[in-house]
Design a protein around this motif. Sequence first.
Motif, PDB file in Angstrom:
ATOM      1  N   ALA A  20      28.111  17.021 -33.558  1.00  0.00           N
ATOM      2  CA  ALA A  20      29.164  17.922 -33.067  1.00  0.00           C
ATOM      3  C   ALA A  20      29.014  18.157 -31.563  1.00  0.00           C
ATOM      4  O   ALA A  20      29.999  18.142 -30.814  1.00  0.00           O
ATOM      5  N   GLU A  21      27.787  18.372 -31.119  1.00  0.00           N
ATOM      6  CA  GLU A  21      27.553  18.589 -29.691  1.00  0.00           C
ATOM      7  C   GLU A  21      27.940  17.357 -28.876  1.00  0.00           C
ATOM      8  O   GLU A  21      28.557  17.485 -27.803  1.00  0.00           O
ATOM      9  N   ALA A  22      27.579  16.175 -29.385  1.00  0.00           N
ATOM     10  CA  ALA A  22      27.921  14.939 -28.672  1.00  0.00           C
ATOM     11  C   ALA A  22      29.434  14.760 -28.591  1.00  0.00           C
ATOM     12  O   ALA A  22      29.971  14.299 -27.571  1.00  0.00           O
ATOM     13  N   TYR A  23      30.122  15.130 -29.666  1.00  0.00           N
ATOM     14  CA  TYR A  23      31.574  15.052 -29.697  1.00  0.00           C
ATOM     15  C   TYR A  23      32.168  15.924 -28.583  1.00  0.00           C
ATOM     16  O   TYR A  23      33.073  15.511 -27.840  1.00  0.00           O
ATOM     17  N   MET A  24      31.630  17.130 -28.452  1.00  0.00           N
ATOM     18  CA  MET A  24      32.139  18.046 -27.435  1.00  0.00           C
ATOM     19  C   MET A  24      31.890  17.511 -26.025  1.00  0.00           C
ATOM     20  O   MET A  24      32.771  17.592 -25.149  1.00  0.00           O
ATOM     21  N   ARG A  25      30.732  16.953 -25.801  1.00  0.00           N
ATOM     22  CA  ARG A  25      30.451  16.399 -24.470  1.00  0.00           C
ATOM     23  C   ARG A  25      31.402  15.252 -24.148  1.00  0.00           C
ATOM     24  O   ARG A  25      31.884  15.129 -23.013  1.00  0.00           O
ATOM     25  N   ASP A  26      31.701  14.433 -25.135  1.00  0.00           N
ATOM     26  CA  ASP A  26      32.637  13.320 -24.915  1.00  0.00           C
ATOM     27  C   ASP A  26      34.039  13.828 -24.593  1.00  0.00           C
ATOM     28  O   ASP A  26      34.735  13.263 -23.747  1.00  0.00           O
ATOM     29  N   ILE A  27      34.453  14.894 -25.272  1.00  0.00           N
ATOM     30  CA  ILE A  27      35.780  15.472 -24.996  1.00  0.00           C
ATOM     31  C   ILE A  27      35.849  15.946 -23.550  1.00  0.00           C
ATOM     32  O   ILE A  27      36.837  15.690 -22.840  1.00  0.00           O
ATOM     33  N   TYR A  28      34.809  16.617 -23.091  1.00  0.00           N
ATOM     34  CA  TYR A  28      34.820  17.130 -21.723  1.00  0.00           C
ATOM     35  C   TYR A  28      34.857  16.005 -20.700  1.00  0.00           C
ATOM     36  O   TYR A  28      35.492  16.136 -19.650  1.00  0.00           O
ATOM     37  N   LYS A  29      34.188  14.913 -20.993  1.00  0.00           N
ATOM     38  CA  LYS A  29      34.244  13.776 -20.074  1.00  0.00           C
ATOM     39  C   LYS A  29      35.666  13.244 -19.938  1.00  0.00           C
ATOM     40  O   LYS A  29      36.096  12.839 -18.850  1.00  0.00           O
ATOM     41  N   THR A  30      36.422  13.270 -21.050  1.00  0.00           N
ATOM     42  CA  THR A  30      37.786  12.741 -20.988  1.00  0.00           C
ATOM     43  C   THR A  30      38.720  13.642 -20.193  1.00  0.00           C
ATOM     44  O   THR A  30      39.777  13.188 -19.752  1.00  0.00           O
ATOM     45  N   PHE A  31      38.352  14.904 -19.999  1.00  0.00           N
ATOM     46  CA  PHE A  31      39.153  15.741 -19.119  1.00  0.00           C
ATOM     47  C   PHE A  31      39.216  15.124 -17.726  1.00  0.00           C
ATOM     48  O   PHE A  31      40.182  15.333 -16.982  1.00  0.00           O
TER      49      PHE A  31
ATOM     50  N   SER B 246      28.862  18.050 -18.539  1.00  0.00           N
ATOM     51  CA  SER B 246      29.287  16.677 -18.824  1.00  0.00           C
ATOM     52  C   SER B 246      30.510  16.305 -18.005  1.00  0.00           C
ATOM     53  O   SER B 246      30.624  15.186 -17.491  1.00  0.00           O
ATOM     54  N   ALA B 247      31.435  17.263 -17.877  1.00  0.00           N
ATOM     55  CA  ALA B 247      32.650  17.012 -17.096  1.00  0.00           C
ATOM     56  C   ALA B 247      32.349  16.951 -15.607  1.00  0.00           C
ATOM     57  O   ALA B 247      32.848  16.072 -14.895  1.00  0.00           O
ATOM     58  N   THR B 248      31.539  17.898 -15.114  1.00  0.00           N
ATOM     59  CA  THR B 248      31.265  17.906 -13.678  1.00  0.00           C
ATOM     60  C   THR B 248      30.417  16.701 -13.264  1.00  0.00           C
ATOM     61  O   THR B 248      30.586  16.174 -12.161  1.00  0.00           O
ATOM     62  N   ALA B 249      29.528  16.232 -14.154  1.00  0.00           N
ATOM     63  CA  ALA B 249      28.764  15.021 -13.863  1.00  0.00           C
ATOM     64  C   ALA B 249      29.697  13.816 -13.808  1.00  0.00           C
ATOM     65  O   ALA B 249      29.503  12.900 -12.990  1.00  0.00           O
TER      66      ALA B 249
END
Length: 307
Positions: free
Chosen positions: A159-170, A271-274
Amino acid sequence: MSRARIRLATAVIASALAIGTLPAVAYAAPANSATVSRHHQQAQPIRQIPLQGAVNVRDLGGYRTWTGGEVRQGLVYRSDALSKLTAADLTSVSGLGLTKVVDFRIPMEVQYDGADKLPAGLASTARPVSDLGLYGTLVGAISSGDPVKQEQMLGGGRAEAYMRDIYKTFVTNPESRAQFAATLREIADGKQGPVLYHCTSGKDRTGWMSYVLLRALAVPQDTAEGDYLASNTFRGAYDAQVRAGLKASGRMQNPDLLIPLQEVRQDYLDSATAQIEADYGSFYGYLTEGLGLDLKTLAKLQVKMVR
């Protein structure tokens, strides 16, 4: 809005960019940011709009900027879904004087949760931002009632990995960037009245939109992060009730599997800011190259939103 003020703000931004100081001054925290940001957060309580049918509704105004200004109140609001507003809520929302409501939910979310309930004469603008299929995955996991399947889908850090992937797609998804950029342009428009934007929980897509807006206004990074993380405070009790209800109904033996999906976390935002650093080199690069915002639009945003 004065054209002279826009020209002045544009000139300041352009000059700063030319000598390489804009990212450092306006969009990044100085060395003592922790101390200053703690002062900002203590001095600037988050302005929640209390409603019965939505728990994460806030005015984004009131935050101080590095330039010594303050984000104006009553112009931009963030929220969770507005599909369950009561009659009393509608009266409260009417008092905000909204002229634009932007809905970041995908069609499946609207289908399951319902369309926005809004004051007469106000309609929401659909501007869906991808959740990488998370909502469908979540519905499938819960409706299965199978604890083994639920563990396989959401447990073990998935679940955590899923959330990090979503933020990257932003950051990486062109359609998502276009939706966020369109909203920022509308907010910057001097002819546009008060705006509210939301998704389902008002924490991820809405949280990212708010973080980007605040950073674009030169609000300290730590302060913008504090606004993002505050969703956990406003949603905590409601989300706990959801988990308790799922357990009581027998649909989930371990509803705590949902906690990583219900919460906002610093590492999701990181994840998004990186990804911004990897793709654009700086937050300013994301604004100008990723979102396609020119200096004039950024200046109009400052003139309208900061006093």
